[in-house]
Design a protein around this motif. Structure first.
Motif, PDB file in Angstrom:
ATOM      1  N   UNK A  82      -0.096  -3.240   0.618  1.00 57.26           N
ATOM      2  CA  UNK A  82      -1.357  -2.994  -0.070  1.00 57.26           C
ATOM      3  C   UNK A  82      -1.128  -2.478  -1.382  1.00 57.26           C
ATOM      4  N   UNK A  83      -0.300  -1.272  -1.365  1.00 56.90           N
ATOM      5  CA  UNK A  83      -0.069  -0.550  -2.666  1.00 56.90           C
ATOM      6  C   UNK A  83       0.423  -1.281  -3.781  1.00 56.90           C
ATOM      7  N   UNK A  84       0.979  -2.357  -3.646  1.00 61.64           N
ATOM      8  CA  UNK A  84       1.547  -3.512  -4.553  1.00 61.64           C
ATOM      9  C   UNK A  84       0.582  -4.583  -4.859  1.00 61.64           C
ATOM     10  N   UNK A  85      -0.645  -4.667  -4.478  1.00 64.39           N
ATOM     11  CA  UNK A  85      -1.379  -5.604  -4.726  1.00 64.39           C
ATOM     12  C   UNK A  85      -2.653  -5.179  -5.779  1.00 64.39           C
ATOM     13  N   UNK A  98      -1.572   3.119 -10.008  1.00 64.62           N
ATOM     14  CA  UNK A  98      -0.015   3.505  -9.532  1.00 64.62           C
ATOM     15  C   UNK A  98      -0.100   5.045  -9.197  1.00 64.62           C
ATOM     16  N   UNK A  99       0.183   5.450  -8.013  1.00 62.42           N
ATOM     17  CA  UNK A  99       0.096   6.797  -7.627  1.00 62.42           C
ATOM     18  C   UNK A  99       1.538   7.105  -7.286  1.00 62.42           C
ATOM     19  N   UNK A 102       1.430  11.113  -2.607  1.00 63.77           N
ATOM     20  CA  UNK A 102       0.124  11.446  -1.796  1.00 63.77           C
ATOM     21  C   UNK A 102      -0.064  10.103  -0.865  1.00 63.77           C
ATOM     22  N   UNK A 103      -1.308  10.283  -0.370  1.00 68.17           N
ATOM     23  CA  UNK A 103      -1.508   9.120   0.696  1.00 68.17           C
ATOM     24  C   UNK A 103      -1.420   7.778   0.332  1.00 68.17           C
ATOM     25  N   UNK A 104      -1.944   7.461  -0.987  1.00 63.90           N
ATOM     26  CA  UNK A 104      -1.745   6.223  -1.495  1.00 63.90           C
ATOM     27  C   UNK A 104      -0.682   5.634  -2.601  1.00 63.90           C
ATOM     28  N   UNK A 105       0.369   6.684  -2.400  1.00 58.67           N
ATOM     29  CA  UNK A 105       1.686   6.461  -3.031  1.00 58.67           C
ATOM     30  C   UNK A 105       2.221   5.050  -3.278  1.00 58.67           C
ATOM     31  N   UNK A 106       2.311   4.717  -4.343  1.00 58.08           N
ATOM     32  CA  UNK A 106       2.644   3.161  -4.755  1.00 58.08           C
ATOM     33  C   UNK A 106       4.203   3.033  -4.137  1.00 58.08           C
ATOM     34  N   UNK A 107       4.517   1.893  -3.405  1.00 61.08           N
ATOM     35  CA  UNK A 107       5.934   1.806  -3.048  1.00 61.08           C
ATOM     36  C   UNK A 107       6.675   1.571  -4.385  1.00 61.08           C
ATOM     37  N   UNK A 108       7.737   2.161  -4.310  1.00 60.20           N
ATOM     38  CA  UNK A 108       8.729   2.123  -5.298  1.00 60.20           C
ATOM     39  C   UNK A 108      10.145   1.601  -4.925  1.00 60.20           C
TER      40      UNK A 108
END
Length: 111
Positions: A82-85, A98-99, A102-108
């Motif tokens: 979901x962090x990529x949508x 983009x985080x 933290x809890x919502x950290x974007x997938x890198x």
């Protein structure tokens, strides 16, 4: 294919807020190296003072079929996909936060 599309762009974020805006065309599906089709996405590379190496990520579209995308299906913790949508705000306008931690950290991606 749009003959005026160069394939890449660069945009600096606001110095105080980190916000940025990018106007582009919506991409289509493209093949993965093994021939499977990837869902439409935009690849992003984030560089900034204090980040020793560039961070690679992708933005996918919420109104596309992302279910069979070869990269998204390889993410070990599927709840993090979901962090990529992006979020659709209006017709043709998407928001992608983009985080860096933290809890919502974007997938890198390690590419």
């Amino acid at each position: 294919a749009d003959p005026n599309f160069t394939g890449w762009g660069r945009k600096a974020g606001d110095y105080d807020t980190g916000e940025w805006q990018f106007d582009t065309i919506r991409p289509g599906a493209v093949p993965f190296p093994d021939g499977r089709m990837m869902a439409p996405h935009i690849s992003l590379w984030i560089v900034a003072r204090g980040i020793n190496i560039g961070l690679n990520t992708r933005m996918y579209f919420p109104d596309a079929d992302n279910s069979a995308d070869p990269l998204l299906t390889r993410i070990e913790h599927q709840n993090r996909v979901a962090t990529l949508i992006a979020e659709r705000e209006t017709d043709g306008v998407y928001r992608f936060d983009i985080y860096l931690q933290g809890e919502k950290e974007t997938v890198f991606l390690d590419v």
